[in-house]
Design a protein around this motif. Structure first.
Motif, PDB file in Angstrom:
ATOM      1  N   ILE A 109       0.831  -1.205   0.000  1.00 40.40           N
ATOM      2  CA  ILE A 109       0.000   0.000   0.000  1.00 40.40           C
ATOM      3  C   ILE A 109       0.862   1.250   0.000  1.00 40.40           C
ATOM      4  O   ILE A 109       0.616   2.205  -0.731  1.00 40.40           O
ATOM      5  CB  ILE A 109      -0.946  -0.002   1.221  1.00 40.40           C
ATOM      6  CG1 ILE A 109      -2.004  -1.103   1.051  1.00 40.40           C
ATOM      7  CG2 ILE A 109      -1.635   1.357   1.375  1.00 40.40           C
ATOM      8  CD1 ILE A 109      -2.881  -1.295   2.263  1.00 40.40           C
ATOM      9  N   LEU A 110       1.921   1.249   0.843  1.00 40.50           N
ATOM     10  CA  LEU A 110       2.742   2.452   0.988  1.00 40.50           C
ATOM     11  C   LEU A 110       3.737   2.617  -0.162  1.00 40.50           C
ATOM     12  O   LEU A 110       3.971   3.729  -0.625  1.00 40.50           O
ATOM     13  CB  LEU A 110       3.502   2.400   2.326  1.00 40.50           C
ATOM     14  CG  LEU A 110       2.628   2.482   3.590  1.00 40.50           C
ATOM     15  CD1 LEU A 110       3.491   2.286   4.827  1.00 40.50           C
ATOM     16  CD2 LEU A 110       1.890   3.806   3.666  1.00 40.50           C
ATOM     17  N   GLN A 111       4.338   1.511  -0.597  1.00 40.98           N
ATOM     18  CA  GLN A 111       5.385   1.596  -1.614  1.00 40.98           C
ATOM     19  C   GLN A 111       4.880   1.230  -3.008  1.00 40.98           C
ATOM     20  O   GLN A 111       5.301   1.825  -3.991  1.00 40.98           O
ATOM     21  CB  GLN A 111       6.557   0.675  -1.238  1.00 40.98           C
ATOM     22  CG  GLN A 111       7.187   1.003   0.105  1.00 40.98           C
ATOM     23  CD  GLN A 111       7.843   2.374   0.112  1.00 40.98           C
ATOM     24  OE1 GLN A 111       8.334   2.833  -0.913  1.00 40.98           O
ATOM     25  NE2 GLN A 111       7.843   3.022   1.260  1.00 40.98           N
ATOM     26  N   GLY A 112       3.995   0.270  -3.095  1.00 47.57           N
ATOM     27  CA  GLY A 112       3.496  -0.175  -4.384  1.00 47.57           C
ATOM     28  C   GLY A 112       4.442  -1.183  -5.013  1.00 47.57           C
ATOM     29  O   GLY A 112       5.656  -1.006  -5.006  1.00 47.57           O
ATOM     30  N   GLU A 113       3.889  -2.268  -5.527  1.00 48.68           N
ATOM     31  CA  GLU A 113       4.709  -3.268  -6.191  1.00 48.68           C
ATOM     32  C   GLU A 113       4.878  -2.887  -7.656  1.00 48.68           C
ATOM     33  O   GLU A 113       3.925  -2.489  -8.318  1.00 48.68           O
ATOM     34  CB  GLU A 113       4.049  -4.647  -6.089  1.00 48.68           C
ATOM     35  CG  GLU A 113       4.047  -5.213  -4.684  1.00 48.68           C
ATOM     36  CD  GLU A 113       3.424  -6.598  -4.653  1.00 48.68           C
ATOM     37  OE1 GLU A 113       2.854  -7.012  -5.686  1.00 48.68           O
ATOM     38  OE2 GLU A 113       3.509  -7.249  -3.605  1.00 48.68           O
ATOM     39  N   PRO A 114       6.082  -3.025  -8.197  1.00 49.76           N
ATOM     40  CA  PRO A 114       6.283  -2.717  -9.620  1.00 49.76           C
ATOM     41  C   PRO A 114       5.552  -3.736 -10.491  1.00 49.76           C
ATOM     42  O   PRO A 114       5.322  -4.874 -10.085  1.00 49.76           O
ATOM     43  CB  PRO A 114       7.794  -2.810  -9.789  1.00 49.76           C
ATOM     44  CG  PRO A 114       8.241  -3.728  -8.698  1.00 49.76           C
ATOM     45  CD  PRO A 114       7.331  -3.462  -7.535  1.00 49.76           C
ATOM     46  N   TRP A 115       5.193  -3.311 -11.676  1.00 43.29           N
ATOM     47  CA  TRP A 115       4.575  -4.210 -12.641  1.00 43.29           C
ATOM     48  C   TRP A 115       5.653  -5.054 -13.320  1.00 43.29           C
ATOM     49  O   TRP A 115       6.826  -4.670 -13.347  1.00 43.29           O
ATOM     50  CB  TRP A 115       3.837  -3.414 -13.707  1.00 43.29           C
ATOM     51  CG  TRP A 115       2.441  -3.009 -13.375  1.00 43.29           C
ATOM     52  CD1 TRP A 115       1.287  -3.557 -13.859  1.00 43.29           C
ATOM     53  CD2 TRP A 115       2.027  -1.952 -12.495  1.00 43.29           C
ATOM     54  NE1 TRP A 115       0.187  -2.900 -13.344  1.00 43.29           N
ATOM     55  CE2 TRP A 115       0.612  -1.918 -12.503  1.00 43.29           C
ATOM     56  CE3 TRP A 115       2.706  -1.020 -11.708  1.00 43.29           C
ATOM     57  CZ2 TRP A 115      -0.120  -0.995 -11.770  1.00 43.29           C
ATOM     58  CZ3 TRP A 115       1.990  -0.107 -10.964  1.00 43.29           C
ATOM     59  CH2 TRP A 115       0.590  -0.102 -10.991  1.00 43.29           C
ATOM     60  N   THR A 116       5.254  -6.176 -13.867  1.00 44.10           N
ATOM     61  CA  THR A 116       6.137  -6.954 -14.724  1.00 44.10           C
ATOM     62  C   THR A 116       6.052  -6.342 -16.113  1.00 44.10           C
ATOM     63  O   THR A 116       5.002  -6.401 -16.767  1.00 44.10           O
ATOM     64  CB  THR A 116       5.702  -8.433 -14.770  1.00 44.10           C
ATOM     65  OG1 THR A 116       5.734  -8.970 -13.446  1.00 44.10           O
ATOM     66  CG2 THR A 116       6.633  -9.235 -15.665  1.00 44.10           C
ATOM     67  N   VAL A 117       7.141  -5.734 -16.574  1.00 43.03           N
ATOM     68  CA  VAL A 117       7.140  -4.979 -17.837  1.00 43.03           C
ATOM     69  C   VAL A 117       7.966  -5.731 -18.875  1.00 43.03           C
ATOM     70  O   VAL A 117       9.191  -5.806 -18.769  1.00 43.03           O
ATOM     71  CB  VAL A 117       7.712  -3.557 -17.636  1.00 43.03           C
ATOM     72  CG1 VAL A 117       7.576  -2.743 -18.925  1.00 43.03           C
ATOM     73  CG2 VAL A 117       7.013  -2.841 -16.485  1.00 43.03           C
ATOM     74  N   PRO A 118       7.328  -6.288 -19.901  1.00 42.60           N
ATOM     75  CA  PRO A 118       8.068  -7.083 -20.889  1.00 42.60           C
ATOM     76  C   PRO A 118       8.731  -6.270 -21.995  1.00 42.60           C
ATOM     77  O   PRO A 118       9.447  -6.815 -22.813  1.00 42.60           O
ATOM     78  CB  PRO A 118       6.977  -7.992 -21.484  1.00 42.60           C
ATOM     79  CG  PRO A 118       5.720  -7.202 -21.340  1.00 42.60           C
ATOM     80  CD  PRO A 118       5.867  -6.380 -20.086  1.00 42.60           C
ATOM     81  N   TRP A 119       8.499  -4.948 -22.031  1.00 41.15           N
ATOM     82  CA  TRP A 119       9.090  -4.127 -23.084  1.00 41.15           C
ATOM     83  C   TRP A 119      10.106  -3.148 -22.494  1.00 41.15           C
ATOM     84  O   TRP A 119      10.179  -2.957 -21.281  1.00 41.15           O
ATOM     85  CB  TRP A 119       8.017  -3.365 -23.859  1.00 41.15           C
ATOM     86  CG  TRP A 119       6.986  -2.707 -22.992  1.00 41.15           C
ATOM     87  CD1 TRP A 119       7.090  -1.530 -22.319  1.00 41.15           C
ATOM     88  CD2 TRP A 119       5.689  -3.222 -22.692  1.00 41.15           C
ATOM     89  NE1 TRP A 119       5.938  -1.258 -21.617  1.00 41.15           N
ATOM     90  CE2 TRP A 119       5.056  -2.283 -21.837  1.00 41.15           C
ATOM     91  CE3 TRP A 119       4.987  -4.367 -23.062  1.00 41.15           C
ATOM     92  CZ2 TRP A 119       3.761  -2.473 -21.350  1.00 41.15           C
ATOM     93  CZ3 TRP A 119       3.701  -4.549 -22.579  1.00 41.15           C
ATOM     94  CH2 TRP A 119       3.103  -3.614 -21.737  1.00 41.15           C
ATOM     95  N   THR A 120      10.884  -2.546 -23.356  1.00 36.04           N
ATOM     96  CA  THR A 120      11.956  -1.648 -22.933  1.00 36.04           C
ATOM     97  C   THR A 120      11.561  -0.186 -23.151  1.00 36.04           C
ATOM     98  O   THR A 120      10.457   0.115 -23.611  1.00 36.04           O
ATOM     99  CB  THR A 120      13.241  -1.942 -23.718  1.00 36.04           C
ATOM    100  OG1 THR A 120      12.997  -1.681 -25.115  1.00 36.04           O
ATOM    101  CG2 THR A 120      13.667  -3.392 -23.538  1.00 36.04           C
ATOM    102  N   ALA A 121      12.504   0.699 -22.845  1.00 36.14           N
ATOM    103  CA  ALA A 121      12.264   2.135 -22.988  1.00 36.14           C
ATOM    104  C   ALA A 121      11.952   2.506 -24.434  1.00 36.14           C
ATOM    105  O   ALA A 121      11.212   3.467 -24.693  1.00 36.14           O
ATOM    106  CB  ALA A 121      13.485   2.918 -22.498  1.00 36.14           C
TER     107      ALA A 121
END
Length: 261
Positions: free
Chosen positions: A24-36
């Motif tokens: 809740i306080l920090q938030g979990e990052p998403w699993t991101v399959p693509w790059t910048a």
């Protein structure tokens, strides 16, 4: 149950509570399959498509059909704006779909819509911050006053004329269409994508800044950044685009009603 078993169970429960608070306080990052590269590609094409469709393609088609927007009635201009917004939004969705097609199926929590959960409470708390957003608007206008004289927009002209059909059409544009398109790209795509490279809180801030900048209105920069942070926080907590869309819609509706005074 032995004392040892009870202590283990208690420790597990305590750990789960700590993990929940951390999420809740920090938030979990998403699993991101693509790059910048994909992030930049989507954002560039999305912004370019809105400019191209709204400033060139739709006006060209209208001109070819013998339609002059300035000569239209209030209702005609409102319908023109609604159709333009729908075409812009659908074009943006097609671009997003095409750019991410090679990454499907997407990981969990991407572009999620659900009625389940307690996200309604977060939306309600976000609404309580509307007066502060309005206060930031006043501060922003004092720092960067509007040019004088200011010509009335087509929305303001239809409100002054008290044309109910035109006002209803504009209400759909600002309270339905805009929240859908903008939340899908800024909270649905950009914010989670940035968590691949930075903490969640930083992703919320950066996506909020991008959200404000692409409105190309320095007189509304501060309130838009703060509003983006609020909607981003609601989205991070709920992992539900419906929550941020509803909050966005309520804010736009609040502004629209304020114009009607």
């Amino acid at each position: 149950m032995s004392m040892f078993t009870f202590k283990v169970s208690k420790n597990k429960t305590h750990k789960k509570l700590l993990d929940a608070n951390h999420r809740i306080l920090q938030g979990e990052p998403w699993t991101v399959p693509w790059t910048a590269e994909t992030i930049l590609q989507v954002m560039f094409l999305w912004i370019a498509s809105f400019w191209l469709v709204g400033s060139w393609i739709v006006p060209f088609i209208a001109h070819a059909a013998g339609v002059n927007k300035e000569a239209l009635t209030y209702r005609g201009q409102a319908l023109y704006s609604l159709l333009t917004d729908v075409v812009e939004g659908l074009t943006g969705i097609v671009i997003l779909h095409r750019c991410l097609a090679r990454f499907k199926p997407l990981p969990a929590h991407w572009f999620s819509f659900t009625l389940k959960g307690s996200w309604h409470i977060d939306v309600g708390l976000g609404c309580l911050l509307f007066p502060f957003v309005n206060c930031l608007s006043q501060i922003n206008l004092k720092l960067l006053p509007l040019p004088n004289p200011v010509s009335a927009s087509s929305v303001e002209r239809s409100i002054m004329a008290r044309d109910p059909v035109a006002m209803a059409l504009y209400a759909i544009v600002v309270s339905v269409c805009a929240p859908i398109w903008e939340e899908i790209i800024f909270r649905g795509f950009l914010l989670p994508s940035l968590t691949r490279y930075m903490p969640v809180w930083c992703s919320v801030a950066m996506s909020s800044l991008a959200f404000a900048v692409v409105h190309f209105n320095l007189q509304r920069l501060l309130p838009l950044v703060f509003l983006g942070v609020v909607m981003g926080a609601v989205f991070v907590r709920s992992r539900n685009l419906l929550a941020s869309m509803l909050l966005h819609s309520l804010w736009n509706g609040f502004v629209f009603l304020d114009l009607m005074k």
